[in-house]
Design an enzyme around this catalytic site. Sequence first.
Site: not given
Length: 446
Positions: A155, A412, A341, A130, A248
């Site tokens: 992304h 990631e 996350d 982000r 991803h």
Amino acid sequence: MGAALVAALTALGALAATTASAAPTAKAGGGGHGHLSISKQYFGSTVEPYTGQNTPTYRYTLTNANGMSVDLLSFGAITQAIWVPGGNGQKADVVLGFKTLQDYVTEDSPPVTANGGPYFGETVGRYANRIAKGTFKLNGQTYTLPINNGVNSLHGGLVGFGNHIWSQVGPLIHNSHEVGVTLQLVSPNGDSSGAVGSPGCPSGCTGYPAQITVDVTFTLNNAGQYQIHYKAVNDSSTLATVLNLTNHSYFNLAGENSAAGSAYGQYVQINANNYSPTDSTQIPLPGLPNGVPVAGTPFDFRSPHTIGSRISEVSAPDNTPASDASLTGGKSQLLIAQGYDHNWILNAQIPQTTGPDGLNLAAKAWDPGSGRALAVWTDQPGVQFYSGNFLTGTLVGISGNTYRQGAGYTFETQHFPDSPNEPSFPTTTLNPNATFASTTVFAFSS
């Protein structure tokens, strides 16, 4: 079993480090081909956003001598499938994906402003993760990007690298120790720009500055190592840009067609003493260049834990500074993200965490049912561990099953979220005529 599991996971790192150049013999029942191979086949045609032209795409299949194979698409430089033998010799596809090109075009990261898709297997860019409010300053110039994730750009914006058709560069790689292919994308100056009033750009978007040429080389060897090497050249002699690239893929070591929630029963270990808590929009809190300690929180994966064992503990400490309550809305980190996350800040590399190609250990995962294990090695400073929180049963996967929460998780490897707006983070600036290079290895065993 707990002690044995810890020992197995601890040994996994050493195993991957010591077998980097070894070629183990094919396992009985593993379906091995006896040699390394690579093939290429037409996968359908779709419109390339840069040109507006209908363009063919291809699928590359990389196979090693032990029955492991990878399906890689030129659309989005997407890892579609990774087939890995288990301890019983039975193979399973251990990443989430779609069956057809049209599925990827319409479902993987569609250009819509409301949380546009799961990004299954994509090579994500220009900026993975982000950027706050879709804006950043670079050398005195303000740049704006499409908003596609709440109030932020995620992304790369509405049309990121995963929406484009990559070109093959050079011949297929096929030698005595690996097979693979290099895929290339040329991202123009102003990529992800938009006119006033266009989706995600109510006031218009400048897009990313500078043309860059990105080459990503994907290889597979007989040690079960799927290597992804990124190279990006800033083609401009005057403009700097920002860059953050990652893969991803969502992993489920039991198999992508396993029972709902199966990934929650898999063990994860992350080589990080600190993580980056976020505000209510999932932007890292300001003034925390080293994040906060994972100790005493559900974010502590320094020793192995199953993903699901603490994911619901929203009342547990998360070490978010009390002074940031106005930014988090008083919510816990697990509640803000609806699970994991977050960016884990990887520990400094030491001999014990050094693996293939001299890379640092990022994370390990292990599925007790199949015996499949994964070690992730990288030269990047962080890893975004995401537990698939926004899989809601609306997507039909490659084997015809729906994906729900607990279907898979990502590692990631990347720089930190919103780095262009946080000077204390490792820089993501790519200066004029400069080259960025990075490698991540996903090493599988059983």
